[in-house]
Design a protein around this motif. Sequence first.
Motif, PDB file in Angstrom:
ATOM      1  N   PRO A 159     -90.104 -11.955 -20.206  1.00 57.26           N
ATOM      2  CA  PRO A 159     -90.077 -11.659 -21.641  1.00 57.26           C
ATOM      3  C   PRO A 159     -89.170 -12.582 -22.444  1.00 57.26           C
ATOM      4  O   PRO A 159     -89.522 -13.010 -23.543  1.00 57.26           O
ATOM      5  CB  PRO A 159     -89.597 -10.207 -21.698  1.00 57.26           C
ATOM      6  CG  PRO A 159     -90.001  -9.627 -20.381  1.00 57.26           C
ATOM      7  CD  PRO A 159     -89.869 -10.744 -19.391  1.00 57.26           C
ATOM      8  N   ASP A 160     -87.981 -12.909 -21.908  1.00 57.40           N
ATOM      9  CA  ASP A 160     -87.037 -13.720 -22.670  1.00 57.40           C
ATOM     10  C   ASP A 160     -87.287 -15.217 -22.524  1.00 57.40           C
ATOM     11  O   ASP A 160     -86.625 -16.017 -23.193  1.00 57.40           O
ATOM     12  CB  ASP A 160     -85.603 -13.394 -22.244  1.00 57.40           C
ATOM     13  CG  ASP A 160     -85.201 -11.979 -22.625  1.00 57.40           C
ATOM     14  OD1 ASP A 160     -85.316 -11.642 -23.816  1.00 57.40           O
ATOM     15  OD2 ASP A 160     -84.804 -11.203 -21.738  1.00 57.40           O
ATOM     16  N   GLU A 161     -88.202 -15.620 -21.670  1.00 57.65           N
ATOM     17  CA  GLU A 161     -88.493 -17.040 -21.457  1.00 57.65           C
ATOM     18  C   GLU A 161     -89.806 -17.459 -22.117  1.00 57.65           C
ATOM     19  O   GLU A 161     -90.140 -18.639 -22.156  1.00 57.65           O
ATOM     20  CB  GLU A 161     -88.589 -17.332 -19.950  1.00 57.65           C
ATOM     21  CG  GLU A 161     -87.341 -16.965 -19.171  1.00 57.65           C
ATOM     22  CD  GLU A 161     -87.604 -16.902 -17.673  1.00 57.65           C
ATOM     23  OE1 GLU A 161     -88.796 -16.845 -17.290  1.00 57.65           O
ATOM     24  OE2 GLU A 161     -86.645 -16.896 -16.908  1.00 57.65           O
ATOM     25  N   ARG A 162     -90.553 -16.499 -22.633  1.00 58.13           N
ATOM     26  CA  ARG A 162     -91.920 -16.781 -23.041  1.00 58.13           C
ATOM     27  C   ARG A 162     -92.013 -17.680 -24.265  1.00 58.13           C
ATOM     28  O   ARG A 162     -92.895 -18.538 -24.353  1.00 58.13           O
ATOM     29  CB  ARG A 162     -92.663 -15.465 -23.298  1.00 58.13           C
ATOM     30  CG  ARG A 162     -94.075 -15.500 -22.742  1.00 58.13           C
ATOM     31  CD  ARG A 162     -94.652 -14.119 -22.667  1.00 58.13           C
ATOM     32  NE  ARG A 162     -94.152 -13.393 -21.514  1.00 58.13           N
ATOM     33  CZ  ARG A 162     -94.404 -12.118 -21.278  1.00 58.13           C
ATOM     34  NH1 ARG A 162     -95.142 -11.434 -22.125  1.00 58.13           N
ATOM     35  NH2 ARG A 162     -93.919 -11.533 -20.220  1.00 58.13           N
ATOM     36  N   ASP A 163     -91.091 -17.523 -25.230  1.00 53.90           N
ATOM     37  CA  ASP A 163     -91.115 -18.408 -26.395  1.00 53.90           C
ATOM     38  C   ASP A 163     -90.945 -19.859 -25.973  1.00 53.90           C
ATOM     39  O   ASP A 163     -91.649 -20.752 -26.458  1.00 53.90           O
ATOM     40  CB  ASP A 163     -90.003 -18.030 -27.385  1.00 53.90           C
ATOM     41  CG  ASP A 163     -90.257 -16.692 -28.076  1.00 53.90           C
ATOM     42  OD1 ASP A 163     -91.416 -16.233 -28.070  1.00 53.90           O
ATOM     43  OD2 ASP A 163     -89.295 -16.117 -28.613  1.00 53.90           O
ATOM     44  N   ALA A 164     -89.996 -20.110 -25.049  1.00 59.54           N
ATOM     45  CA  ALA A 164     -89.722 -21.478 -24.612  1.00 59.54           C
ATOM     46  C   ALA A 164     -90.897 -22.056 -23.842  1.00 59.54           C
ATOM     47  O   ALA A 164     -91.288 -23.214 -24.045  1.00 59.54           O
ATOM     48  CB  ALA A 164     -88.455 -21.510 -23.754  1.00 59.54           C
ATOM     49  N   ARG A 339     -86.348 -23.198 -30.414  1.00 52.46           N
ATOM     50  CA  ARG A 339     -84.896 -22.976 -30.383  1.00 52.46           C
ATOM     51  C   ARG A 339     -84.452 -22.052 -31.514  1.00 52.46           C
ATOM     52  O   ARG A 339     -83.553 -21.215 -31.334  1.00 52.46           O
ATOM     53  CB  ARG A 339     -84.163 -24.324 -30.455  1.00 52.46           C
ATOM     54  CG  ARG A 339     -84.218 -25.114 -29.151  1.00 52.46           C
ATOM     55  CD  ARG A 339     -83.240 -26.283 -29.183  1.00 52.46           C
ATOM     56  NE  ARG A 339     -83.690 -27.331 -30.085  1.00 52.46           N
ATOM     57  CZ  ARG A 339     -84.459 -28.348 -29.721  1.00 52.46           C
ATOM     58  NH1 ARG A 339     -84.861 -28.447 -28.459  1.00 52.46           N
ATOM     59  NH2 ARG A 339     -84.819 -29.266 -30.589  1.00 52.46           N
ATOM     60  N   LEU A 340     -85.061 -22.210 -32.688  1.00 58.43           N
ATOM     61  CA  LEU A 340     -84.733 -21.308 -33.796  1.00 58.43           C
ATOM     62  C   LEU A 340     -85.084 -19.863 -33.455  1.00 58.43           C
ATOM     63  O   LEU A 340     -84.358 -18.926 -33.823  1.00 58.43           O
ATOM     64  CB  LEU A 340     -85.475 -21.738 -35.064  1.00 58.43           C
ATOM     65  CG  LEU A 340     -84.947 -22.980 -35.796  1.00 58.43           C
ATOM     66  CD1 LEU A 340     -85.866 -23.336 -36.954  1.00 58.43           C
ATOM     67  CD2 LEU A 340     -83.526 -22.731 -36.304  1.00 58.43           C
ATOM     68  N   ALA A 341     -86.213 -19.685 -32.739  1.00 62.16           N
ATOM     69  CA  ALA A 341     -86.622 -18.333 -32.347  1.00 62.16           C
ATOM     70  C   ALA A 341     -85.605 -17.702 -31.409  1.00 62.16           C
ATOM     71  O   ALA A 341     -85.394 -16.483 -31.433  1.00 62.16           O
ATOM     72  CB  ALA A 341     -87.997 -18.377 -31.683  1.00 62.16           C
ATOM     73  N   ARG A 342     -84.959 -18.532 -30.583  1.00 66.62           N
ATOM     74  CA  ARG A 342     -83.943 -18.016 -29.675  1.00 66.62           C
ATOM     75  C   ARG A 342     -82.758 -17.441 -30.460  1.00 66.62           C
ATOM     76  O   ARG A 342     -82.091 -16.514 -30.005  1.00 66.62           O
ATOM     77  CB  ARG A 342     -83.466 -19.149 -28.764  1.00 66.62           C
ATOM     78  CG  ARG A 342     -83.233 -18.739 -27.317  1.00 66.62           C
ATOM     79  CD  ARG A 342     -82.907 -19.929 -26.462  1.00 66.62           C
ATOM     80  NE  ARG A 342     -84.069 -20.780 -26.273  1.00 66.62           N
ATOM     81  CZ  ARG A 342     -84.017 -22.035 -25.857  1.00 66.62           C
ATOM     82  NH1 ARG A 342     -82.852 -22.590 -25.593  1.00 66.62           N
ATOM     83  NH2 ARG A 342     -85.110 -22.731 -25.693  1.00 66.62           N
TER      84      ARG A 342
END
Length: 476
Positions: A159-164, A339-342
Motif C-alpha cells: 500500500p505505501d509503495e504503490r504511488d512510487a 515524491r509530492l504524493a509521499r
Amino acid sequence: MITDPPATAEVAPPPQLRRQQLGWYLNDWANAAFSATVLTVFLGPYLTDIAKSAADAHGDVHPFGLAVRAGSFYPYTVSASVLLSVAVMLVAGTVADRTGRHRRLLGCFAYLGAAATLGMFFLRGSHYLFGGGLLMLANICYATSAALANSFLPGLAGPDERDAVSSKGWAFGYAGGGLLLVVNLALFEGHAALGLSSGTAVRLCLASAGAWWALFTLAPMLRLPRRPADGAAARRPGSAVAGSAAEPTAADGSADPVRAEHAGGTLRELLGTLRGMRRYPLTLLFLAAFLCYNDGIQTVVSQASIFGSEELHMSQSTLVTAILVVQVVAIAGALSLGRLARRYGAKRTVLGSLVGWVVTLALGYLMPARQPIWFFALACMIGLVLGGSQALSRSIFSHLIPAGREAEYFSLYKISDRGTSWMGPLVFGLAYQLTGSYRSAIISLLVFFVIGFLMLLRVPIRRAIEAVGNPVPERL
C-alpha cells in the motif's frame, strides 16, 4: 509461444520481486510507442490528410453513408474504438480474473495490436476507412492489454509503495516512447536525404511503433508472475501472486468442471461484477471522477497534433519535437509528483495537477499561431502534469478494488486511460463540426477537468479503501 513457468515457491524474495516489477515497467516502455508515435503525433494529421483527399466538394467523407467532416473523422474514430473496447475489456478482465490467465491474455492483445500498427505501413492514397479500421483494432488491443497489465500492480507493491511503483511505470513509458520519437524525428527530418517521400517516412514511423511494441512485450511476458484465479490468493508482495498459482482443480485432481464452463460462467460473473459494484459507491465515485478528467487529458494528448498543425500551423517536425519535449518532461513530472504524493498525499497532488491542466488549456486557447517557442512552452506545461496525474490516479484506484477483481475493475478504469477516451474526442469533434475552429474545440475540454476536480474533491479516499477491505496506506 511463451508458456507459463513451472510453479515456484510461494514467497518471492526481493530480487525476484524487483525482476517482476522491471517486467511490469517494461510493458509501459513497450506500448508507450503506440500512444506517442501513433495516437499523439503521426496518425492524426496523416489520417486526416487521407480523409481530406477522399472528401467531396463540401469537405465531407461518407463512411457507411454518413456525412462527416474530413477533419472530424480521426477523433470520431478514436471515440468509436473506445465504445467497442468497453465490451472487449470487460470480458477480457472477467476471463482473466476467472482463469488466472492475465499474462497470456495480455500477450495476445498486445501482439494483435502490434500487428495492426505494423499494418499502418500500407495506409496511403484515399483509403481512410482502411486507416480507421486499423486504428480501431490497434486502440482496442492497446487499451485491453494495458488494463490487464494494470491488474498486476496490487501484487507488485504494498500500500505505501504503490504511488512510487506506479510513477516509475509511467516514467518508463515516457522514456520508451520518447526514445522512439527521437529515432522517428531523425527519420522524418532526413527523409529527403534517404530518398523517401514524407508520406513514406510517416508510414515507416507508424510501423516502427508496432515493431517496438512487439519486441519489448517479450519482457513482461517473461518476467510477470502467474496470477491466481478467482482471487484465490491475496494480491500482495510475498503472496502466491508474487510467485505462481496452479490451474484450479477438483478434489480428485482432475480439471474442475465448473471452470470448464468458461463462456456461460464468464458472462454470469461479468454481470455479477457489474451488479456488485453498487456495493462500493465510493469506488464508483472515484472511477466516475477519473473517467471525467482523464477524458480531458487523453483528448488533449490524442488531438494535440491536429490542433498544432491545423490551428497553430506548426510543421510536422515542430509537432514531433514538441511531443518529444512532453515525453522527456513527463518523466521528471511523474517522478516529482510521486515524491509530492509521499509528502502531501496522492489525492491532493492529483487535485493540484488538475488545476495545472485548466491553466494549460486556457493558455493553449490564447496561443498565437506560427510561434514554435510558445508551443514548446505549452508542451513543457503538459509534460509536468501529464505523467503524475495519471500515475497517481492508477495507484489510488488500485487501493479501491476488492481483492480478486483487479482485472475486471481495471478494465473499467482503462476505458478512459491513455488515449482511449470517447467523450472527450466526441465533444472535440462536435465543437469543430459546429464552429470550424480547433480553438473552440480545445477550450471545450475545460468542462471535463472542472467536473472531474469537483467529483474527486468529494471522494473520501480512506473510507473508500476501508469499504473494500484493503489495508490503508499511511499517507493519502
